[in-house]
Design an enzyme around this catalytic site. Structure first.
Site, short mmCIF file in Angstrom:
data_model
loop_
_atom_site.label_atom_id
_atom_site.label_comp_id
_atom_site.label_asym_id
_atom_site.label_seq_id
_atom_site.Cartn_x
_atom_site.Cartn_y
_atom_site.Cartn_z
N CYS A 78 2.88 1.92 -0.39
CA CYS A 78 1.73 1.40 -1.13
C CYS A 78 2.16 0.91 -2.52
CB CYS A 78 0.61 2.44 -1.19
SG CYS A 78 -0.98 1.75 -1.67
N HIS A 169 -0.01 4.60 3.78
CA HIS A 169 0.41 5.94 3.33
C HIS A 169 0.84 6.78 4.53
CE1 HIS A 169 -0.99 5.94 -0.92
NE2 HIS A 169 -1.80 5.00 -0.48
N GLU A 171 2.51 9.41 4.60
CA GLU A 171 2.54 10.84 4.27
C GLU A 171 1.19 11.53 4.48
OE1 GLU A 171 0.98 8.91 0.60
OE2 GLU A 171 2.39 8.36 2.17
#
Length: 196
Positions: A78, A169, A171
Site C-alpha cells: 500500500c 494489505h 498482512e
C-alpha cells in the site's frame, strides 16, 4: 533470517505476525542503526506523505537507499508501494524511487470504499484475498518489472529484482503466501551474496 518492518506507521504488528508465522525473525525498525544485520525489509501501509515526513525526521532516507543498494530485498505494501515507486502521479519527486513504476495514490477511492477482492498472483497462487484500503495502483510498469497481479485491469502487485510491491494489505489476512514469496526472495538474495 532477520526481516525488518519499518515501524513508523501502519500495520506494523500484523506484518511482524506474518513474518513470524513464516518462521523468520521480525525486527521493528525506527532508527537507521536498526537496519544493520537485516536480510530484508518490509515497508508497511499507512499514509505515504506522513511516512515520508517520519522517514526524514528519523534520518532514514539515505540508510534505506543504502540498504537497497546493498542488494537487500524490500517489500512495500500500500503506502510502502508508493515509497518504492520512481514516479507518483501528481507529484514531482518520488520518495525512495527504487522501482521502475508509476503509481497513483488512493486510486480505488477513499477509506469508505475499502474492499476485498480475490486475486491470482503469479508465483504465489490463486484465491488470494487482497484487502484494499485507500489503495494505490500501478499505472505503468517499466520493462524490467514483472507484473504479478491485476484487478479490473489495474496492476496491483509487481516485482523488479529485489523489490516487491503490492496495492493491498496482505498482512490483514491469515494467508501468508505473499510474505513467504518475499522470504524466498530474501533467501535467494542471501545465497547470491554469499557466493560473491
Amino acid at each position: 533470517m532477520k526481516i525488518g518492518v519499518l515501524g513508523l506507521q501502519g500495520a506494523v504488528r500484523e506484518h511482524v505476525r506474518a513474518i513470524e508465522a513464516c518462521g523468520a525473525e521480525a525486527v521493528i525498525v525506527k532508527k537507521p542503526e536498526q537496519l544493520e544485520g537485516l536480510d530484508g525489509l518490509v515497508l508497511p501501509g499507512g499514509e505515504s506523505t506522513t511516512m515520508r515526513r517520519l522517514i526524514d525526521r528519523y534520518g532514514l532516507m539515505e540508510p534505506l537507499k543504502q540498504f537497497a543498494a546493498a542488494g537487500k530485498p524490500m517489500f512495500g505494501t500500500c503506502a510502502g508501494l508508493i515509497l518504492l515507486a520512481k514516479r507518483i502521479v501528481g507529484y514531482d519527486e518520488p520518495h525512495l524511487g527504487l522501482m521502475d513504476i508509476t503509481v497513483e495514490r488512493n486510486s480505488f477511492g477513499r477509506q469508505r470504499e475499502s474492499f476485498e477482492a480475490e486475486l491470482s498472483i503469479k508465483g504465489v497462487g490463486d484465491g488470494f484475498v487482497g484487502v484494499f484500503i485507500r489503495a494505490p495502483h500501478i499505472v505503468e510498469a517499466g520493462d524490467g518489472v514483472d507484473v504479478l497481479a491485476t484487478y479490473n485491469d489495474r496492476i496491483v502487485a509487481a516485482r523488479q529484482g529485489q523489490f516487491l510491491g503490492c496495492s493491498f494489505h496482505p498482512e490483514l489476512t491469515d494467508d501468508h503466501r505473499l510474505m513467504q514469496y518475499f522470504l524466498n526472495m530474501v533467501k535467494e538474495a542471501k545465497m547470491a551474496s554469499s557466493l560473491k
